[in-house]
Motif scaffolding. Structure first.
Motif, PDB file in Angstrom:
ATOM      1  N   LEU A   1      64.429  37.737  11.122  1.00 54.85           N
ATOM      2  CA  LEU A   1      65.065  38.840  10.403  1.00 54.85           C
ATOM      3  C   LEU A   1      66.417  38.416   9.840  1.00 54.85           C
ATOM      4  O   LEU A   1      66.765  38.760   8.705  1.00 54.85           O
ATOM      5  CB  LEU A   1      65.235  40.047  11.320  1.00 54.85           C
TER       6      LEU A   1
ATOM      7  N   VAL B   1      53.387  42.911  10.416  1.00 52.78           N
ATOM      8  CA  VAL B   1      53.949  44.263  10.381  1.00 52.78           C
ATOM      9  C   VAL B   1      55.297  44.263   9.659  1.00 52.78           C
ATOM     10  O   VAL B   1      55.581  45.154   8.830  1.00 52.78           O
ATOM     11  CB  VAL B   1      54.091  44.803  11.813  1.00 52.78           C
ATOM     12  N   THR B   2      56.134  43.276   9.928  1.00 56.98           N
ATOM     13  CA  THR B   2      57.460  43.224   9.304  1.00 56.98           C
ATOM     14  C   THR B   2      57.360  43.036   7.800  1.00 56.98           C
ATOM     15  O   THR B   2      58.016  43.758   7.015  1.00 56.98           O
ATOM     16  CB  THR B   2      58.292  42.084   9.923  1.00 56.98           C
TER      17      THR B   2
ATOM     18  N   LEU C   1      60.725  38.079  20.774  1.00 51.21           N
ATOM     19  CA  LEU C   1      61.807  38.924  20.254  1.00 51.21           C
ATOM     20  C   LEU C   1      62.988  38.075  19.790  1.00 51.21           C
ATOM     21  O   LEU C   1      63.652  38.409  18.806  1.00 51.21           O
ATOM     22  CB  LEU C   1      62.250  39.927  21.313  1.00 51.21           C
TER      23      LEU C   1
ATOM     24  N   VAL D   1      58.685  52.005  10.101  1.00 50.13           N
ATOM     25  CA  VAL D   1      58.195  50.804  10.773  1.00 50.13           C
ATOM     26  C   VAL D   1      59.288  49.740  10.837  1.00 50.13           C
ATOM     27  O   VAL D   1      59.474  49.070  11.859  1.00 50.13           O
ATOM     28  CB  VAL D   1      56.944  50.267  10.058  1.00 50.13           C
ATOM     29  N   LEU D   2      60.053  49.594   9.747  1.00 55.88           N
ATOM     30  CA  LEU D   2      61.121  48.594   9.733  1.00 55.88           C
ATOM     31  C   LEU D   2      62.203  48.949  10.752  1.00 55.88           C
ATOM     32  O   LEU D   2      62.743  48.059  11.435  1.00 55.88           O
ATOM     33  CB  LEU D   2      61.714  48.511   8.328  1.00 55.88           C
TER      34      LEU D   2
ATOM     35  N   LEU E   1      63.042  47.147  18.187  1.00 56.20           N
ATOM     36  CA  LEU E   1      62.365  46.267  19.139  1.00 56.20           C
ATOM     37  C   LEU E   1      63.074  44.931  19.260  1.00 56.20           C
ATOM     38  O   LEU E   1      63.243  44.395  20.366  1.00 56.20           O
ATOM     39  CB  LEU E   1      60.918  46.056  18.698  1.00 56.20           C
ATOM     40  N   ALA E   2      63.520  44.383  18.120  1.00 55.96           N
ATOM     41  CA  ALA E   2      64.141  43.058  18.132  1.00 55.96           C
ATOM     42  C   ALA E   2      65.469  43.049  18.876  1.00 55.96           C
ATOM     43  O   ALA E   2      65.779  42.085  19.597  1.00 55.96           O
ATOM     44  CB  ALA E   2      64.336  42.565  16.698  1.00 55.96           C
TER      45      ALA E   2
ATOM     46  N   LEU F   1      53.652  40.680  14.698  1.00 54.92           N
ATOM     47  CA  LEU F   1      54.986  41.127  14.289  1.00 54.92           C
ATOM     48  C   LEU F   1      55.335  40.642  12.888  1.00 54.92           C
ATOM     49  O   LEU F   1      55.981  41.355  12.114  1.00 54.92           O
ATOM     50  CB  LEU F   1      56.028  40.632  15.287  1.00 54.92           C
TER      51      LEU F   1
ATOM     52  N   LEU G   1      61.908  36.818  16.498  1.00 53.17           N
ATOM     53  CA  LEU G   1      61.935  37.898  15.514  1.00 53.17           C
ATOM     54  C   LEU G   1      63.349  38.137  15.014  1.00 53.17           C
ATOM     55  O   LEU G   1      63.570  38.337  13.811  1.00 53.17           O
ATOM     56  CB  LEU G   1      61.359  39.171  16.136  1.00 53.17           C
TER      57      LEU G   1
ATOM     58  N   VAL H   1      60.902  47.968  14.093  1.00 53.42           N
ATOM     59  CA  VAL H   1      60.942  46.511  14.269  1.00 53.42           C
ATOM     60  C   VAL H   1      62.347  46.062  14.659  1.00 53.42           C
ATOM     61  O   VAL H   1      62.531  45.252  15.580  1.00 53.42           O
ATOM     62  CB  VAL H   1      60.462  45.806  12.988  1.00 53.42           C
TER      63      VAL H   1
END
Length: 305
Positions: free
Chosen positions: A101, A278-279, A94, A43-44, A50-51, A275, A97, A47
């Motif tokens: 991050l 999930v992150t 995004l 999942v990470l 996607l970012a 997001l 995000l 992410v």
């Protein structure tokens, strides 16, 4: 052929036993055997993909405005709708995000490095070094971190978010430093540390070359969990207007803006909020799996074995 020659020939014909696996391989094997580790890492990775790859397939940039579409619902032109300013929700989220991050990763690295050095030096040197570092640690522990960050956040104005990361890291390292200090006190009496001391190795080199590598399990897990802690703290501060400042955006600023229109335009809120959840969940799963992998005696690892 003599008996000794026969024994030597038989010994040569036998395959040598394989070397024992390294600690890194054992940790990786335990991590990959955990469903939490596999799921969290997958999942990470998605992410991050996607970012950083999402903007490449988006027809809109984070700064572009569609003046013919304000608070428009998701459509073929705007996959996740638009904001009140006409900005594309997908592109802007995004961008936020990526900033969140970056804040989480940088704050975790700085925080863990500071905690490792402070705890290791305090535990190895003891005396006045330990007293001063412990006094500073205890002082910062009793200060309300959220309030301090809110007061100091104006120093990290628009475009100066790295300074905000530094402020965030300076208020998250104390608990890890105390754990590192306790582990260092036990390590300083180990044979390899005493041997290095008797050989005349400088104390600073002993701390950096012998103490810190043996704290790696604590530091890796702590760095992982600090990522989610930093992201959540940044989001909370940005929600109340004390974190990332415009024109920079983060998940916190987007959630704060979207909460005003969440009732009648939910796409402005739920994408960023989803997001975030999930992150943080993925980071926590990875951290739990790493903790179990480094500690074979932990309850969950024992059950798997």
């Amino acid at each position: 052929m003599t008996l000794s020659e026969e024994v030597a020939e038989e010994s040569a014909g036998e395959a040598a036993p394989p070397p024992p696996p390294s600690r890194g391989r054992m940790v990786a094997r335990r991590f990959l055997s955990s469903w939490q580790g596999r799921a969290g890492a997958l999942v990470l990775a998605l992410v991050f993909l996607l970012a950083f790859a999402g903007p490449l397939v988006s027809p809109w940039s984070a700064t572009a405005k569609d003046f013919t579409s304000f608070l428009a619902p998701p459509s073929a032109a705007h996959w996740f709708g638009t904001l009140r300013t006409g900005a594309d929700v997908f592109a802007v989220t995004l961008s936020g995000l990526r900033r969140s991050l970056a804040v989480g990763l940088l704050a975790a690295v700085v925080c863990t490095a500071l905690a490792a050095l402070a705890g290791a030096f305090a535990g190895y040197f003891l005396g006045w070094t330990d007293r001063v570092i412990t006094w500073v640690t205890d002082l910062l522990l009793v200060l309300p971190a959220f309030l301090v960050l809110a007061v100091l956040s104006p120093l990290a104005g628009p475009g100066r978010w790295p300074l905000f990361v530094l402020l965030l890291a300076l208020l998250l390292w104390m608990v890890t430093a105390k754990m590192a200090r306790a582990m260092t006190i036990s390590l300083r009496q180990r044979e390899f540390v005493r041997a290095a001391r008797y050989l005349g190795v400088p104390p600073v080199r002993i701390v950096l070359s012998h103490i810190l590598p043996n704290l790696s399990s604590l530091l890796v897990v702590d760095a992982t969990l600090n990522v989610s802690a930093a992201i959540l703290t940044e989001t909370s501060l940005s929600y109340f207007g004390f974190g990332i400042q415009p024109p920079d955006v983060s998940l916190g600023t987007l959630i704060a803006d979207g909460s005003r229109t969440a009732v009648y335009a939910p796409w402005t809120f739920w994408f960023a909020a989803g997001l975030l959840v999930v992150t943080v969940l993925a980071v926590n799963l990875v951290g739990d799996a790493l903790r179990d992998a480094f500690d074979p005696a932990s309850r969950t690892t024992g059950k798997r074995r």
